[in-house]
Scaffold this active site. Structure first.
Site, PDB file in Angstrom:
ATOM      1  N   VAL A   1       0.724  -1.466   0.251  1.00  0.00           N
ATOM      2  CA  VAL A   1       0.057  -0.048  -0.689  1.00  0.00           C
ATOM      3  C   VAL A   1       1.076   1.256   0.331  1.00  0.00           C
ATOM      4  O   VAL A   1       0.736   2.512   0.154  1.00  0.00           O
ATOM      5  CB  VAL A   1      -0.732   0.246   1.374  1.00  0.00           C
ATOM      6  CG1 VAL A   1      -1.908  -1.022   1.026  1.00  0.00           C
ATOM      7  CG2 VAL A   1       0.031  -0.236   2.228  1.00  0.00           C
ATOM      8  N   ASP A   2       1.996   0.845  -0.375  1.00  0.00           N
ATOM      9  CA  ASP A   2       3.194   2.016  -0.193  1.00  0.00           C
ATOM     10  C   ASP A   2       3.605   2.997  -1.713  1.00  0.00           C
ATOM     11  O   ASP A   2       3.761   3.943  -1.047  1.00  0.00           O
ATOM     12  CB  ASP A   2       4.814   1.444   0.403  1.00  0.00           C
ATOM     13  CG  ASP A   2       4.891   0.892  -0.723  1.00  0.00           C
ATOM     14  OD1 ASP A   2       4.704   0.898  -2.007  1.00  0.00           O
ATOM     15  OD2 ASP A   2       5.629  -0.153  -0.023  1.00  0.00           O
TER      16      ASP A   2
ATOM     17  N   HIS B   1      -4.421  -4.837  -1.819  1.00  0.00           N
ATOM     18  CA  HIS B   1      -4.699  -3.888  -0.960  1.00  0.00           C
ATOM     19  C   HIS B   1      -4.828  -2.853  -0.405  1.00  0.00           C
ATOM     20  O   HIS B   1      -4.378  -2.044   0.605  1.00  0.00           O
ATOM     21  CB  HIS B   1      -3.737  -4.349   0.165  1.00  0.00           C
ATOM     22  CG  HIS B   1      -4.012  -5.791  -0.051  1.00  0.00           C
ATOM     23  ND1 HIS B   1      -3.118  -6.595   0.570  1.00  0.00           N
ATOM     24  CD2 HIS B   1      -4.205  -7.135  -0.486  1.00  0.00           C
ATOM     25  CE1 HIS B   1      -2.863  -8.084   0.688  1.00  0.00           C
ATOM     26  NE2 HIS B   1      -4.385  -8.029   0.355  1.00  0.00           N
TER      27      HIS B   1
ATOM     28  N   CYS C   1     -14.355   8.367   3.200  1.00  0.00           N
ATOM     29  CA  CYS C   1     -15.465   8.366   4.231  1.00  0.00           C
ATOM     30  C   CYS C   1     -16.662   7.835   5.361  1.00  0.00           C
ATOM     31  O   CYS C   1     -16.970   6.832   4.171  1.00  0.00           O
ATOM     32  CB  CYS C   1     -16.233   9.449   3.726  1.00  0.00           C
ATOM     33  SG  CYS C   1     -17.331  10.551   4.557  1.00  0.00           S
TER      34      CYS C   1
ATOM     35  N   GLY D   1       9.112 -11.177  -2.248  1.00  0.00           N
ATOM     36  CA  GLY D   1       8.928 -10.444  -0.782  1.00  0.00           C
ATOM     37  C   GLY D   1       7.408 -10.598  -0.748  1.00  0.00           C
ATOM     38  O   GLY D   1       6.992  -9.826   0.024  1.00  0.00           O
ATOM     39  N   THR D   2       7.213 -11.694  -0.292  1.00  0.00           N
ATOM     40  CA  THR D   2       5.431 -12.029   0.103  1.00  0.00           C
ATOM     41  C   THR D   2       5.628 -13.346   0.744  1.00  0.00           C
ATOM     42  O   THR D   2       5.816 -14.694   0.211  1.00  0.00           O
ATOM     43  CB  THR D   2       4.488 -12.004  -0.644  1.00  0.00           C
ATOM     44  OG1 THR D   2       3.432 -12.096   0.033  1.00  0.00           O
ATOM     45  CG2 THR D   2       4.483 -13.195  -2.200  1.00  0.00           C
TER      46      THR D   2
END
Ligand code: OAD
Length: 243
Positions: free
Chosen positions: A105-106, A121, A129, A190-191
């Site tokens: 999410v970065d 993700h 909202c 990397g997971t």
């Protein structure tokens, strides 16, 4: 290295390549992973029930927002690393046959120049909202008030990420499945391959005969089923593999 040569051969022979990335791709940028034996993995230090579930959020929105505000701060100071750059370059050279699907999410893939990243993700940089359901981009670090309020209706905002127990965004999930099902090679980088449904993309690719190449510093639940496990840091293996 024989394994690298084999991996290159599969990638070169593949008409389409799917790449599934996770937190380990950003580890060398200084962004902590969730699991693994690094010692600073987030889920060893924090509770996902409290910080990454709708129940936790509605119980204590300020606590959850403090944690997301801290992570936004960390990522704002981070830069894409050689793993992100290698993937962006590879995607550019082979456009449009390489699709990057990320659980991250970065936003670091996008910042390294990757295009059309399928974000399963959500994003640390979007907010939604809880009252009027509008979604906004918000890159302020730190946020001026916690929890932040909706500019349109003053409802409470939530992070624009997917939490445990929530569904993946439909469009992204369809795009990810299509990428996995039509690829002849898949890079899994990397997971921990422990979180579903994202981890399902790997057997989906394999059932359509894709060769699966895993790049990770350690063994994962996927390793025994991968066609190849390249052990090492993403920021070292990917530039070598994709040069
Ligand atoms: P994890 O933290 O579960 O896994 C990170 C993986 O990266 C581990 O297998 C590490 O061994 C590996 N790793 C660490 N450093 C590395 C490096 N330099 N090079 C290569 N590999 C390295 O992260 P994800 O699999 O992305 O979801 O986690 C999936 C989801 O679980 C996340 O999106 C997040 C989390 O809970 C939500 O918050 C909903």
């Amino acid at each position: 290295m024989a394994d690298l040569a084999q991996a290159r051969e599969w990638l070169d022979a593949a008409g389409r390549v799917a790449v599934l990335t996770g937190a380990g791709v950003s580890a060398e940028s200084g962004v902590p992973t969730f699991r693994g034996h690094s010692g600073d993995a987030l889920w060893d230090r924090y509770s996902w029930e409290e910080l990454a579930s709708p129940e936790g959020f509605y119980r204590d929105p300020e606590l959850v927002w403090r944690w997301y505000d801290w992570r936004r701060g960390l990522v704002a100071q981070a830069n894409p690393n050689p793993a992100h750059h290698a993937l962006a370059g590879y995607q550019e050279r082979r456009a449009p046959s390489v699709v990057i699907v990320t659980q991250n999410v970065d936003g670091l893939h996008e910042r390294s120049g990757s295009l059309d990243v399928v974000r399963l993700h959500g994003s640390l940089w979007s907010v939604r909202c809880t009252r009027c359901h509008r979604e906004f981009a918000d890159e302020r670090v730190p946020l001026p008030e916690l929890p932040p309020r909706c500019a349109a209706c003053q409802g409470m905002l939530r992070p624009g990420v997917v939490w445990f127990g929530e569904e993946l965004p439909e469009r992204e999930w369809i795009a990810a499945q299509e990428a996995a099902a039509t690829a002849q090679a898949m890079l899994v980088v990397g997971t921990s391959a422990a979180v579903y449904p994202a981890a399902m993309l790997v057997p989906l690719a394999q059932s359509n005969r894709a060769k699966v190449i895993e790049i990770n510093i350690e063994e994962t639940p996927l390793s025994p089923r991968a066609d190849l496990h390249l052990q090492g840091k993403a920021g070292e293996v990917l530039p070598e593999l994709l040069k």
